[in-house]
Structure formats: C-alpha cells, structure tokens
Design an enzyme around this catalytic site. Structure first.
Site, PDB file in Angstrom:
ATOM      1  N   ARG A 172       1.095   0.498 -10.875  1.00 41.86           N
ATOM      2  CA  ARG A 172       1.955   1.404 -10.335  1.00 41.86           C
ATOM      3  C   ARG A 172       3.106   1.416 -11.507  1.00 41.86           C
ATOM      4  O   ARG A 172       4.307   1.711 -11.292  1.00 41.86           O
ATOM      5  CB  ARG A 172       2.801   0.690  -9.357  1.00 41.86           C
ATOM      6  CG  ARG A 172       2.084   0.743  -7.938  1.00 41.86           C
ATOM      7  CD  ARG A 172       1.819   2.295  -7.524  1.00 41.86           C
ATOM      8  NE  ARG A 172       1.450   2.353  -6.131  1.00 41.86           N
ATOM      9  CZ  ARG A 172      -0.019   2.111  -5.665  1.00 41.86           C
ATOM     10  NH1 ARG A 172      -0.941   1.823  -6.630  1.00 41.86           N
ATOM     11  NH2 ARG A 172      -0.433   2.144  -4.371  1.00 41.86           N
ATOM     12  N   SER A 180       4.601   3.078   0.261  1.00 49.40           N
ATOM     13  CA  SER A 180       5.118   1.451  -0.049  1.00 49.40           C
ATOM     14  C   SER A 180       6.673   1.531  -0.733  1.00 49.40           C
ATOM     15  O   SER A 180       6.623   2.194  -1.540  1.00 49.40           O
ATOM     16  CB  SER A 180       4.066   1.118  -1.001  1.00 49.40           C
ATOM     17  OG  SER A 180       2.938   0.946  -0.291  1.00 49.40           O
ATOM     18  N   GLU A 198       9.163  -0.185  -5.475  1.00 48.79           N
ATOM     19  CA  GLU A 198       8.051   0.932  -6.128  1.00 48.79           C
ATOM     20  C   GLU A 198       8.913   2.119  -6.129  1.00 48.79           C
ATOM     21  O   GLU A 198       8.491   2.941  -7.080  1.00 48.79           O
ATOM     22  CB  GLU A 198       6.923   1.124  -5.229  1.00 48.79           C
ATOM     23  CG  GLU A 198       5.938   1.941  -5.837  1.00 48.79           C
ATOM     24  CD  GLU A 198       4.545   2.166  -4.802  1.00 48.79           C
ATOM     25  OE1 GLU A 198       4.042   1.179  -4.458  1.00 48.79           O
ATOM     26  OE2 GLU A 198       4.566   3.435  -4.706  1.00 48.79           O
TER      27      GLU A 198
HETATM   28  N1  EPU Z   1      -0.691  -6.487   5.528  1.00 50.22           N
HETATM   29  C1  EPU Z   1      -0.009  -7.276   6.513  1.00 50.22           C
HETATM   30  N2  EPU Z   1       1.025  -7.025   7.067  1.00 50.22           N
HETATM   31  C2  EPU Z   1       1.432  -5.692   6.815  1.00 50.22           C
HETATM   32  C3  EPU Z   1       0.990  -4.915   5.834  1.00 50.22           C
HETATM   33  C4  EPU Z   1      -0.325  -5.458   5.367  1.00 50.22           C
HETATM   34  O1  EPU Z   1      -0.521  -8.391   7.068  1.00 50.22           O
HETATM   35  O2  EPU Z   1       2.407  -5.106   7.615  1.00 50.22           O
HETATM   36  C5  EPU Z   1      -1.855  -7.395   4.982  1.00 50.22           C
HETATM   37  C6  EPU Z   1      -3.034  -6.471   5.380  1.00 50.22           C
HETATM   38  O3  EPU Z   1      -3.611  -7.161   6.440  1.00 50.22           O
HETATM   39  C7  EPU Z   1      -4.035  -6.687   4.394  1.00 50.22           C
HETATM   40  C8  EPU Z   1      -2.982  -6.843   3.129  1.00 50.22           C
HETATM   41  O4  EPU Z   1      -1.697  -7.117   3.636  1.00 50.22           O
HETATM   42  O5  EPU Z   1      -4.415  -7.997   4.220  1.00 50.22           O
HETATM   43  C9  EPU Z   1      -2.867  -5.687   2.129  1.00 50.22           C
HETATM   44  O6  EPU Z   1      -2.632  -4.693   2.924  1.00 50.22           O
HETATM   45  P1  EPU Z   1      -3.060  -3.200   3.032  1.00 50.22           P
HETATM   46  O7  EPU Z   1      -4.488  -3.085   2.874  1.00 50.22           O
HETATM   47  O8  EPU Z   1      -2.438  -2.109   3.795  1.00 50.22           O
HETATM   48  O9  EPU Z   1      -2.701  -2.417   1.541  1.00 50.22           O
HETATM   49  P2  EPU Z   1      -1.330  -2.519   0.704  1.00 50.22           P
HETATM   50  O10 EPU Z   1      -1.440  -3.925  -0.327  1.00 50.22           O
HETATM   51  O11 EPU Z   1      -0.176  -3.168   1.483  1.00 50.22           O
HETATM   52  C10 EPU Z   1      -1.484  -0.820  -1.153  1.00 50.22           C
HETATM   53  C11 EPU Z   1      -0.795   0.031  -1.673  1.00 50.22           C
HETATM   54  C12 EPU Z   1      -0.906   1.452  -0.941  1.00 50.22           C
HETATM   55  C13 EPU Z   1      -2.353   1.883  -0.590  1.00 50.22           C
HETATM   56  C14 EPU Z   1      -3.057   0.634   0.066  1.00 50.22           C
HETATM   57  C15 EPU Z   1      -4.243   0.888   0.295  1.00 50.22           C
HETATM   58  C16 EPU Z   1       0.938  -0.719  -3.201  1.00 50.22           C
HETATM   59  C17 EPU Z   1       2.297  -1.040  -3.282  1.00 50.22           C
HETATM   60  N3  EPU Z   1       0.559  -0.002  -1.957  1.00 50.22           N
HETATM   61  O12 EPU Z   1      -0.915  -1.426   0.218  1.00 50.22           O
HETATM   62  O13 EPU Z   1      -0.299   2.502  -1.600  1.00 50.22           O
HETATM   63  O14 EPU Z   1      -2.400   2.820   0.337  1.00 50.22           O
HETATM   64  O15 EPU Z   1      -2.790  -0.594  -0.759  1.00 50.22           O
HETATM   65  O16 EPU Z   1      -5.181   0.764  -0.693  1.00 50.22           O
HETATM   66  O17 EPU Z   1      -0.135  -0.984  -4.008  1.00 50.22           O
HETATM   67  C18 EPU Z   1       1.823   3.738  -1.874  1.00 50.22           C
HETATM   68  O18 EPU Z   1       1.642   3.068  -2.895  1.00 50.22           O
HETATM   69  O19 EPU Z   1       2.763   4.357  -1.611  1.00 50.22           O
HETATM   70  C19 EPU Z   1       0.770   3.146  -0.939  1.00 50.22           C
HETATM   71  C20 EPU Z   1       0.942   3.539   0.281  1.00 50.22           C
END
Ligand code: EPU
Length: 337
Positions: free
Chosen positions: A164, A237, A333
């Site tokens: 990012r 995010s 972010e």
């Molecule tokens: N999780 C929770 N609770 C929540 C959210 C997530 O327990 O409320 C857990 C999920 O169960 C999972 C882990 O955290 O085990 C990761 O969650 P998720 O797969 O939803 O991905 P993320 O790491 O929260 C990142 C990116 C997103 C992207 C997703 C999918 C960042 C900051 N965010 O989110 O990007 O869509 O992976 O690849 O790296 C963005 O940058 O605006 C964005 C939406």
C-alpha cells in the site's frame, strides 16, 4: 480545462464528506496541463491533485485549488507472443479497465475487480486484493511535474512499490501528476492467483478457473462484504494491515490462537487489522453519523452527513483500543486533507 469556484467536493469523495474547494480545475489533456502550468494559480495558493476520491478523507474546506486529472483512453500499444502492453489514462475508472482487460482475455489484474477509484490513483498506494498487487504487472508510469513542467516515465522499479505504498506517497508526493500507466498483461498461459481462502471457496461455484470466473467471484465477495460507496460512504480499508515482528505475532498467537497471520518477509508477518478491531468489539458499532462496517471491521462508514472530524475521532478511539489490547499501532491507509 474546466474551472469551477466554491464547489462542493461531496461528489468527488467516496466517503461522501461535505467540503468546499475554493477552486476546482478539471484537466482533460496535456495541453490543459501546459496551460495550467503557465497560470499564476500555483504560485499564489495551495493545491492538491485529486483522482477518484476513493482513498481520501476531507477534514475541512480547501482554500486552494483542487486539480482533477480526467485524461481518458485505454489502448493496447504493443503485442507479442506472451504479453500485451496496455496504456490506460488517469481518468479512466479502475474497474472499467479491469473489465476491458478481462473482456480482451488479458490476465493479471482480474483479482483487482471492483476496487473503487480511478486508474491514475492506483499506483499511488499500489492497490491490492486477493493476493495480487498492481506492482505485479505494472510496466511504467508517465508523470508530469505541475510546478516545473517536467515530464518523466518511471519504471516499475523506480516507483518503489511496497504494501500500500509507492514513491508517490513519499519523494514524489504532491507535485507529480500521473498522466497514464502502462501494464504488461498476459495474453495466454495465465498465472491465476486463487490461493486466497475466500476466493478459492467462491470459485468452486464455477465450472472452471478463468479470467471471467475470477472476476465474477471477486465481484461477488466484494459485493457481499464491502459497502457500496454509492449507498454508504466509505473509503475501503481505513487502516493498513500492521506488519509486526514474528516474535510479536507469536506472543499474540499464544493468547489468541485464531489470530490470522500472513507471511511478509523473513523477519516480519502481516496481521489482519480487521480481526484486531473486531476483537476490540468495534465491528458493527455506530456512533452518531459514523460507524464500523458490520461485515468488515477495517472499513469505517459515513451513515450520512458525517464530517471528516467524526471519522477521525472514531478512528482514534479504534487505534487506542487496539493499542491497549494488543500493543499495536494501526496506521491509516486513507489520506487526510
Ligand atoms: N477479519 C475479521 N474481522 C473483520 C475483518 C477481517 O476477523 O471484521 C479477518 C478475516 O476473517 C480474515 C482476515 O481478517 O481472516 C483478513 O480479512 P479479509 O480477507 O477480509 O482481508 P483484509 O486483510 O481485511 C485486505 C485488503 C482489502 C482487500 C482484501 C482482500 C488491506 C488494508 N486491505 O483486507 O483491500 O480487498 O484484503 O484481498 O490490505 C482496501 O485496500 O481498501 C481493501 C478493501
């Protein structure tokens, strides 16, 4: 070049925050840029380059000039046996570009379907999702310095991409405007990235793994989990996933064995900020006009008429409680103006 005065920025940010810009200039071609460079505007007041507004939080009115690049066009500029080189101008909507690539059987960015924002902003924070980042297939970025009039082409390496982040968030912040970006996309022999849990699950509903089925699956997951900015203001995010030492993650895992941990480097791992925030009890909480999305705690939302400061206050509360519980400082972010 279109110039507007005292214009509302509400339609220009996906958070849907009201803020007034003294001057707003829409730049549609390179001649506009040169004309603009020759005006006195830059010498007399602050300015800010605004793309699709999907990663910004306006915290007050802006007593200067907002420069909105709106160059349009998508063009396949070179083809060889394995790759197509595609040039996309800054004002194109990112997801229209992904759709163009998938429709033309070009592989590399299908996992990045439905990310809001314009193509010009995508290299700035090296957008990523489902195991893919644009740095994986970005060839070069054409940029223009609005203060000096200098034009340059940066190679992928020169963009200094990281999680990012890029040179456009550091050394080249503020005065370099992105005109177009060139991507190197596979025209056959695709290397699909389907290891990401939610995506591999969703793909089981399709008969085959293809550019099209990946795009459809990603769209389904995002539509179910993330709020549509047209309905509820948000900027995706709000925080980055924190990078911590392996030792720190082990300490957390001793107490919380289900904490998600992702490989990052030899010495560091990435934790899931959404998980940390949920553990602190924030998921689905609403305070006045703002809140934490009920399906993804990493996304802060504007339920209507929120001010930038309301979002900041909420984010500070979240940061404090994550620090208190886990000893981890979350970084935003989203950019503030
Ligand atoms: N999780 C929770 N609770 C929540 C959210 C997530 O327990 O409320 C857990 C999920 O169960 C999972 C882990 O955290 O085990 C990761 O969650 P998720 O797969 O939803 O991905 P993320 O790491 O929260 C990142 C990116 C997103 C992207 C997703 C999918 C960042 C900051 N965010 O989110 O990007 O869509 O992976 O690849 O790296 C963005 O940058 O605006 C964005 C939406």
């Amino acid at each position: 070049m279109n110039i507007y005065n005292n214009i509302s920025l509400k339609p220009f940010n996906t958070f849907g925050i009201e803020a007034i810009a003294k001057t707003f200039i829409e730049i549609s071609d390179i001649n506009d840029l040169i004309n603009f460079h020759n005006t006195e505007i830059l010498k007399s007041e602050p300015y800010f380059i605004l793309g699709g507004g999907s990663n910004i939080l306006f915290t007050k009115d802006f007593a200067g000039t907002i420069i909105h690049p709106n160059f349009k066009g998508i063009e396949i500029i070179e083809k060889n046996k394995d790759f197509n080189y595609v040039k996309v101008f800054a004002g194109e909507i990112w997801d229209d570009f992904v759709n163009f690539c998938v429709t033309n059987n070009l592989g590399g960015i299908e996992n990045l379907s439905l990310i809001p924002g314009n193509c010009g902003a995508s290299p700035v924070q090296n957008i990523g999702a489902f195991g893919v980042e644009i740095k994986d297939c970005l060839e070069s970025v054409e940029i223009y310095n609005i203060e000096t009039g200098e034009k340059r082409t940066l190679t992928n390496n020169e963009c200094k991409f990281g999680y990012r982040t890029s040179i456009f968030k550091t050394d080249f912040k503020h005065n370099w405007l992105i005109i177009y970006t060139t991507y190197k996309l596979k025209s056959s022999d695709y290397s699909f990235q389907t290891s990401y849990g939610a995506l591999s699950e969703e793909l089981k509903r399709h008969n085959e793994v293809s550019l099209k089925s990946i795009r459809e699956s990603v769209i389904n997951i995002r539509t179910l989990k993330l709020p549509d900015p047209k309905e509820i203001g948000n900027a995706g995010s709000f925080f980055k996933n924190p990078i911590v030492s392996i030792k720190k993650a082990e300490e957390i895992n001793k107490i919380f064995s289900d904490a998600p941990v992702y490989k990052f480097s030899k010495t560091e791992v990435k934790l899931a900020a959404g998980w940390l925030i949920e553990q602190c009890g924030w998921k689905g909480k609403q305070i006045g006009n703002v809140g934490v999305h009920k399906k993804q705690a990493l996304v802060l939302v504007n339920y209507g008429n929120a001010k930038g400061i309301d979002i900041i206050n909420l984010s500070e509360k979240i940061k404090n409680s994550v620090f208190f519980k886990f000893g981890i400082t979350l970084e935003t972010e989203v950019n503030f103006l």
